[in-house]
Design a protein around this motif. Structure first.
Motif, short mmCIF file in Angstrom:
data_model
loop_
_atom_site.label_atom_id
_atom_site.label_comp_id
_atom_site.label_asym_id
_atom_site.label_seq_id
_atom_site.Cartn_x
_atom_site.Cartn_y
_atom_site.Cartn_z
N ASP A 193 0.83 -1.21 0.00
CA ASP A 193 0.00 0.00 0.00
C ASP A 193 0.86 1.27 0.00
O ASP A 193 0.44 2.31 -0.49
CB ASP A 193 -0.93 0.04 1.23
N PHE A 194 2.06 1.18 0.59
CA PHE A 194 2.93 2.35 0.73
C PHE A 194 4.11 2.36 -0.24
O PHE A 194 4.90 3.30 -0.25
CB PHE A 194 3.46 2.45 2.16
N VAL A 195 4.24 1.30 -1.04
CA VAL A 195 5.36 1.22 -1.99
C VAL A 195 4.78 0.97 -3.38
O VAL A 195 4.38 -0.14 -3.69
CB VAL A 195 6.35 0.08 -1.61
N ALA A 196 4.75 2.02 -4.18
CA ALA A 196 4.24 1.88 -5.55
C ALA A 196 5.16 0.92 -6.32
O ALA A 196 6.38 0.93 -6.11
CB ALA A 196 4.20 3.24 -6.24
N ASP A 197 4.60 0.10 -7.17
CA ASP A 197 5.38 -0.85 -7.98
C ASP A 197 6.31 -1.71 -7.13
O ASP A 197 7.48 -1.88 -7.46
CB ASP A 197 6.22 -0.11 -9.04
N SER A 198 5.80 -2.22 -6.01
CA SER A 198 6.65 -3.05 -5.16
C SER A 198 7.02 -4.33 -5.89
O SER A 198 6.21 -4.93 -6.58
CB SER A 198 5.96 -3.37 -3.84
N GLU A 199 8.27 -4.72 -5.75
CA GLU A 199 8.78 -5.94 -6.38
C GLU A 199 9.32 -6.84 -5.27
O GLU A 199 10.26 -6.48 -4.57
CB GLU A 199 9.90 -5.59 -7.36
N TRP A 200 8.69 -7.99 -5.10
CA TRP A 200 9.08 -8.93 -4.04
C TRP A 200 9.96 -10.03 -4.63
O TRP A 200 9.71 -10.51 -5.73
CB TRP A 200 7.84 -9.54 -3.39
N TYR A 201 10.95 -10.44 -3.88
CA TYR A 201 11.84 -11.51 -4.29
C TYR A 201 12.40 -12.19 -3.04
O TYR A 201 12.18 -11.69 -1.92
CB TYR A 201 12.96 -10.98 -5.19
N ILE A 202 13.08 -13.28 -3.22
CA ILE A 202 13.70 -13.99 -2.09
C ILE A 202 15.16 -13.56 -1.99
O ILE A 202 15.91 -13.64 -2.96
CB ILE A 202 13.60 -15.53 -2.26
#
Length: 134
Positions: free
Chosen positions: A33-42
């Motif tokens: 919600d607070f990080v536009a274009d969030s990219e998650w990875y390990i």
């Protein structure tokens, strides 16, 4: 012993007990919600969110708690008042799966981390600019 060769964030979620999974997914959604274009990875075998190419925060579930990795001792020190009542040390905030971190605290941490990353990137650009002018 939990599996430790996660290839994706989904892999990680699938290995979590239900209560921990719910807590982590809720935390991930709040971060998104607070990080536009969030990219998650390990990274280091835990879910991490990237911001401008840099790790912003990481989250993890363990047998008796969940953790939010702030990746900055300075920020954790700065927020000591807000962290009263939570178990924290170094760059890690630990909490029970049944307890959620306040959204305003997460928002504040993200804003401070974004500032830190912006300063790092700016310093890097300045160094490159300086070395190309020689």
């Amino acid at each position: 012993m939990m599996k430790t060769n996660f290839k994706s964030v989904d892999d990680y979620w699938n290995a979590q007990p239900e209560e921990t999974l719910l807590s982590l997914v809720n935390l991930q959604q709040t971060i998104n919600d607070f990080v536009a274009d969030s990219e998650w990875y390990i990274s280091y075998q835990i879910p991490t969110v990237r911001y401008q190419g840099k790790p912003l925060l990481a989250i993890a579930g363990y047998q008796h708690h969940c953790s939010l990795y702030v990746m900055s001792k300075a920020i954790v020190s700065l927020l000591e008042k807000e962290l009263a009542g939570f178990d924290y040390s170094g760059t890690t905030i630990r909490f029970q799966p049944t307890q959620s971190l306040p959204k305003n605290l997460i928002e504040k941490i993200i804003a401070l981390r974004k500032e830190e990353i912006a300063l790092v990137l700016e310093a890097k650009r300045s160094r490159k600019k300086g070395s190309s002018e020689k």
